[in-house]
Write an enzyme that holds these catalytic residues in place. Structure first.
Site, PDB file in Angstrom:
ATOM      1  N   GLN A 194       0.817  -1.204   0.000  1.00  0.00           N
ATOM      2  CA  GLN A 194       0.000   0.000   0.000  1.00  0.00           C
ATOM      3  C   GLN A 194       0.856   1.262   0.000  1.00  0.00           C
ATOM      4  O   GLN A 194       0.316   2.360  -0.121  1.00  0.00           O
ATOM      5  CB  GLN A 194      -0.906   0.015   1.234  1.00  0.00           C
ATOM      6  CG  GLN A 194      -1.937  -1.093   1.274  1.00  0.00           C
ATOM      7  CD  GLN A 194      -2.653  -1.180   2.595  1.00  0.00           C
ATOM      8  OE1 GLN A 194      -2.692  -2.230   3.219  1.00  0.00           O
ATOM      9  NE2 GLN A 194      -3.235  -0.086   3.059  1.00  0.00           N
TER      10      GLN A 194
ATOM     11  N   GLU B  99       0.653  -1.916   4.551  1.00  0.00           N
ATOM     12  CA  GLU B  99       1.127  -0.534   4.643  1.00  0.00           C
ATOM     13  C   GLU B  99       2.605  -0.492   5.017  1.00  0.00           C
ATOM     14  O   GLU B  99       3.403   0.171   4.355  1.00  0.00           O
ATOM     15  CB  GLU B  99       0.292   0.259   5.651  1.00  0.00           C
ATOM     16  CG  GLU B  99       0.672   1.727   5.690  1.00  0.00           C
ATOM     17  CD  GLU B  99      -0.298   2.578   6.487  1.00  0.00           C
ATOM     18  OE1 GLU B  99       0.058   3.745   6.769  1.00  0.00           O
ATOM     19  OE2 GLU B  99      -1.391   2.102   6.847  1.00  0.00           O
TER      20      GLU B  99
ATOM     21  N   ARG C  96      -5.422   7.345  17.103  1.00  0.00           N
ATOM     22  CA  ARG C  96      -6.709   7.245  16.412  1.00  0.00           C
ATOM     23  C   ARG C  96      -7.762   6.599  17.324  1.00  0.00           C
ATOM     24  O   ARG C  96      -8.933   6.990  17.291  1.00  0.00           O
ATOM     25  CB  ARG C  96      -6.528   6.456  15.120  1.00  0.00           C
ATOM     26  CG  ARG C  96      -7.791   6.142  14.358  1.00  0.00           C
ATOM     27  CD  ARG C  96      -8.376   7.317  13.619  1.00  0.00           C
ATOM     28  NE  ARG C  96      -7.694   7.692  12.417  1.00  0.00           N
ATOM     29  CZ  ARG C  96      -8.255   8.379  11.410  1.00  0.00           C
ATOM     30  NH1 ARG C  96      -9.539   8.720  11.476  1.00  0.00           N
ATOM     31  NH2 ARG C  96      -7.563   8.745  10.363  1.00  0.00           N
TER      32      ARG C  96
ATOM     33  N   ARG D  71      -7.779  -1.777   8.916  1.00  0.00           N
ATOM     34  CA  ARG D  71      -8.964  -0.992   8.570  1.00  0.00           C
ATOM     35  C   ARG D  71      -9.603  -0.325   9.802  1.00  0.00           C
ATOM     36  O   ARG D  71     -10.079  -0.988  10.707  1.00  0.00           O
ATOM     37  CB  ARG D  71      -9.973  -1.915   7.892  1.00  0.00           C
ATOM     38  CG  ARG D  71     -11.032  -1.223   7.083  1.00  0.00           C
ATOM     39  CD  ARG D  71     -11.858  -2.268   6.360  1.00  0.00           C
ATOM     40  NE  ARG D  71     -12.630  -1.698   5.254  1.00  0.00           N
ATOM     41  CZ  ARG D  71     -13.230  -2.437   4.322  1.00  0.00           C
ATOM     42  NH1 ARG D  71     -13.121  -3.758   4.357  1.00  0.00           N
ATOM     43  NH2 ARG D  71     -13.914  -1.864   3.360  1.00  0.00           N
TER      44      ARG D  71
ATOM     45  N   PHE E 167      -7.782   1.589  11.802  1.00  0.00           N
ATOM     46  CA  PHE E 167      -6.532   2.129  12.356  1.00  0.00           C
ATOM     47  C   PHE E 167      -6.662   2.530  13.817  1.00  0.00           C
ATOM     48  O   PHE E 167      -6.268   3.605  14.224  1.00  0.00           O
ATOM     49  CB  PHE E 167      -6.119   3.341  11.509  1.00  0.00           C
ATOM     50  CG  PHE E 167      -4.646   3.648  11.549  1.00  0.00           C
ATOM     51  CD1 PHE E 167      -3.746   2.889  10.824  1.00  0.00           C
ATOM     52  CD2 PHE E 167      -4.167   4.710  12.283  1.00  0.00           C
ATOM     53  CE1 PHE E 167      -2.382   3.178  10.836  1.00  0.00           C
ATOM     54  CE2 PHE E 167      -2.799   5.016  12.302  1.00  0.00           C
ATOM     55  CZ  PHE E 167      -1.918   4.241  11.574  1.00  0.00           C
TER      56      PHE E 167
ATOM     57  N   GLU F 100     -12.970   2.829   5.310  1.00  0.00           N
ATOM     58  CA  GLU F 100     -12.955   2.376   6.699  1.00  0.00           C
ATOM     59  C   GLU F 100     -14.260   2.566   7.455  1.00  0.00           C
ATOM     60  O   GLU F 100     -14.633   1.703   8.256  1.00  0.00           O
ATOM     61  CB  GLU F 100     -11.824   3.085   7.452  1.00  0.00           C
ATOM     62  CG  GLU F 100     -10.446   2.688   6.979  1.00  0.00           C
ATOM     63  CD  GLU F 100      -9.353   3.556   7.583  1.00  0.00           C
ATOM     64  OE1 GLU F 100      -8.552   3.020   8.358  1.00  0.00           O
ATOM     65  OE2 GLU F 100      -9.322   4.760   7.276  1.00  0.00           O
TER      66      GLU F 100
END
Length: 788
Positions: free
Chosen positions: A216, A251, A329, A361, A363, A731
């Site tokens: 990603q 990622e 997050r 997904r 995060f 997401e």
């Protein structure tokens, strides 16, 4: 000079085929279902290709006393054995903090950590050779879970605080008419993408390397490869055409196979492929962080929050990876759609001797949001109220619209979505019917819940909110687009092509989006944070608009009209009222030496965030949704089933409704797996025991509810200037599945006639449901505490 009379061309009002807001098929859909879509393992293998396999630690935490690789080197077909001392650059693939070695040197810090790599003529030969290593260890203390890491103060960074001082919040809570206190265990999740981690490195001239990586984040892979090899970024080209799924697992962790393959190719001078087996992938690469949440809150007589303190603890694994941002997050999303009153959020990020957990997904957002929704359910229980009424009472509204991190929520979308889906799904009538059913049914119990989603869109690391694109217009009027985003099945390439088609007003088949490559668009951000279309769509649109501006200026000058009289519409370019084909204008511009190529760039406006104080505006906007889920459980076995789901989701003005609906459905089902069946199990030695689909249960077609309604909010429109006023959809739908967990809580509570609030943990597997039921029965025994 063209004729400026009335046009006689019906195509002037024809809608271009495949423009924005049309439900066109995914650009690779036919290839996906026919098996002709090319993934890295489908590419023709170059002559002389070698295969790489890792030799890994069998200990969670130990010193390496001796590592005898002689049998590995002597195995037939082995060309090279790579160890840390053979790395010409830096032995580290950490994306943010440099604490993640490619190969362990003197110490291993998780079971499955690479110690060396074998490069051989065949795939099977490399794996067999790797198993011949003889490694002896000196055991060290291993902290495998949050509890052990907490006891020993093992953190990846100091504890973080958001909002008001904790002691002030606690005093506020103590003065409230009603108070709740609780805790929740939240399990991790494996990405289980269809295509595992894989990379292939091909040496070029001089110091060049071309690396195909299922990633990603091609730019990050480029940087880390260059760092490991001690080379400049311009020596490395990373290319990604498509991934067979990513979900955050690709990622940062693709750096492992990519850097190892690149190192092997550099040292041998031959192409090298590194393909992890499913078991190796699940053991060696990170997952969703598992959390523990503890909370206390004060509530008024109407059920409104007066104050709340939420304490989050997560297992980060052996290295920092993205855990700082993931846990940030989680803090951002504890509030979900609710004003918490005077709030404090505390976050502990524990370093453990397990694989380094990573992006997934949402995060961290799902973990924080689940804790917030658990509070809503418990408040409703304490006040003997419908949880929907408690949620409505606590929604952000004027005068109660400041988040714990200082961003104002002023869009008012949540209430309309919630009330609409509650009405259309007959929530209140069904809840009454379910309660009546439960009173008469001793074994089967049903539950229903409505939960909303408010998800902030932007990278919370502000500098990542940028994107680039490159657009070429060719003489025949066809267009090639390249941008920094990656395609992992989510339809990003299709949406960006639609955006460019809309700008030039030509049919979608005239647009081709090519592989993501670091030599075409540099310094890109990961395709993550649901921002792929927002960022790359706008960058591509900006490039196309610049070319369009040049064509407009050229046509106005050539035909002696004002630029305002040039219109791109319905597959034509109108000079006044005279239609010319797009190809005719392009060819004429080329002959006039007008550039038909342009880079585009976009940076998200208005956002700012001070991580030191956890204050600012980290999100450009919020995406919303709401779901009603109905479930049934068997109180004797713990088995559960989702019976019916109704979803209303806000995607702004959808770029492609068909793709967006697919993302909503897929996100919900993946969230359902996280909360009901996907369970990661480590043994006392730190070994992952659920490392294959035989022991790790993801949802299947049988788990999809038979009655499943998905509606896109037709009034959706982003008040911010996003690409065609759309909203992100990658997401946010994942967290709609929290409605299933709340519905299961309702069903379990019915076992005790709603006299005890269930201590249901996530994932709500049959075992977890049975444990919650047993806990209810124990607490209802004479003399036990906790019965209302």
């Amino acid at each position: 000079m063209p004729d400026h009379g009335e046009p006689q061309h019906p195509e002037q009002t024809r809608e271009i085929r495949g423009g924005v807001r049309q439900s066109v098929a995914h650009e690779s859909a036919v290839r996906h279902v026919s098996g002709t879509a090319k993934y890295i393992d489908d590419l023709p293998e170059p002559p002389g290709l070698l295969h790489l396999a890792f030799g890994v630690s069998t200990k969670a935490h130990a010193t390496i006393l001796n590592c005898d690789l002689s049998a590995v080197r002597n195995y037939p077909g082995v060309v090279a054995v790579l160890t840390a001392d053979m790395i010409p650059g830096r032995n580290d693939i950490g994306p943010v903090i440099k604490d993640d070695p490619l190969f362990a040197e003197n110490e291993v810090v998780f079971h499955g950590q690479p110690i060396f790599a074998v490069v051989a003529e065949s795939y099977d030969g490399a794996r067999r050779a790797a198993s011949r290593a003889k490694v002896s260890y000196g055991d060290l203390p291993a902290y495998l879970d949050i509890k052990a890491a907490s006891q020993h103060g093992s953190l990846i960074e100091e504890t973080q605080h958001m909002g008001a001082p904790v002691e002030e919040v606690r005093r506020h809570i103590a003065e409230a008419p009603h108070r709740i206190r609780g805790d929740l265990t939240i399990g991790g999740q494996d990405h289980l993408y269809l295509e595992g981690q894989i990379a292939m490195a091909i040496p070029g001239e001089d110091r060049e390397l071309h690396v195909f990586s299922s990633t990603q984040n091609p730019t990050e892979a480029q940087h880390l490869i260059a760092q490991v090899l001690g080379r400049a970024d311009h020596d490395i080209v990373v290319e990604t055409r498509r991934m067979g799924g990513g979900f955050g697992g690709k990622e940062t962790h693709p750096a492992l196979p990519a850097t190892a393959a690149a190192l092997a190719a550099s040292l041998t001078g031959r192409p090298v492929k590194c393909r992890l087996t499913r078991d190796e992938d699940m053991i060696m690469t990170g997952k969703r962080h598992d959390f523990q949440a503890a909370y206390e809150a004060g509530i008024d007589d109407e059920g409104r929050m007066i104050g709340a303190h939420v304490e989050l603890s997560s297992r980060c694994g052996h290295s920092t990876d993205l855990s700082m941002a993931v846990n940030d997050r989680a803090m951002f999303h504890v509030d979900n759609t609710y004003f918490l009153g005077l709030a404090a959020i505390t976050s502990h990020r524990y370093r453990t001797h397990t694989v380094s957990n990573t992006a997934f997904r949402g995060f961290g957002g799902p973990q924080g949001m689940l804790a917030g929704e658990r509070m809503m359910d418990q408040i409703a229980f304490e006040l003997n109220a419908d949880p929907l009424d408690i949620r409505l009472a606590n929604l952000y509204r004027k005068g109660r619209n400041l988040t714990p991190y200082g961003q104002t929520v002023d869009d008012g979308i949540a209430r309309e979505l919630i009330e609409r889906v509650a009405l259309e799904a007959n929530y209140r009538e069904r809840r009454a019917a379910i309660d009546a059913f439960n009173r008469e049914s001793p074994v089967l119990k049903r539950g229903i819940a409505l939960t909303p989603v408010k998800f902030g869109i932007s990278f919370t690391s502000t500098h990542l909110n940028q994107a680039g694109a490159l657009v070429h217009v060719y003489l025949d009027g066809s267009v090639q687009v390249n941008h920094g985003g990656t395609e992992m099945g989510q339809g990003l390439m299709t949406k960006v092509a639609q955006v460019v088609a809309e700008e030039f007003q030509i049919d979608l088949e005239r647009i081709r989006v090519t592989s993501t490559r670091t030599d075409k668009v540099p310094n890109t951000s990961a395709t993550a944070a649901s921002s792929g279309s927002d960022l790359n769509g706008m960058a591509a649109a900006n490039a196309a608009r610049e070319i369009k501006h040049r064509l407009t200026a050229f046509a106005a000058d050539r035909y002696g009209v004002s630029p305002e009289e040039i219109h791109f519409r319905s597959g034509k370019v109108y000079v006044g009222n005279v239609p010319l084909t797009f190809t005719e204008i392009v060819a004429a511009a080329y002959r006039a030496r007008i550039s038909l190529s342009q880079t585009g760039f976009y940076r998200t406006p208005k956002i700012h965030y001070d991580r030191a104080t956890h204050r600012g505006r980290p999100f450009y906007y919020y995406a919303y949704g709401a779901a009603v889920s109905e479930v049934a459980i068997d109180a004797t076995t713990g088995e559960s089933r989702v019976m019916k789901v109704d979803i209303l989701h806000d995607v702004g003005r959808s770029l492609n409704p068909a793709i967006d609906r697919g993302q909503i459905e897929g996100g919900f089902i993946q969230g359902l797996g996280w909360l009901t069946s996907e369970e990661l199990v480590y043994d006392s030695e730190g070994r992952l025991r659920t490392h294959a689909p035989s022991t790790y249960k993801i949802p299947t077609a049988r788990d999809r509810p038979a009655a499943f309604t998905i509606d896109i909010w037709e009034r959706g429109e982003n008040k911010e200037e996003t690409i065609h006023r759309s909203k992100a959809v990658g997401e946010p739908p994942f967290m709609l599945a929290i409605s299933v967990f709340s519905a299961l809580t309702h069903a379990v509570a019915a076992v005790g006639e709603h006299r005890v609030f269930p201590a249901l943990q996530a994932p709500a597997t049959p075992e977890a449901i049975l444990m919650a039921i047993e806990d209810i029965r124990r607490r209802m025994e004479p003399g036990a505490k906790g019965v209302s």
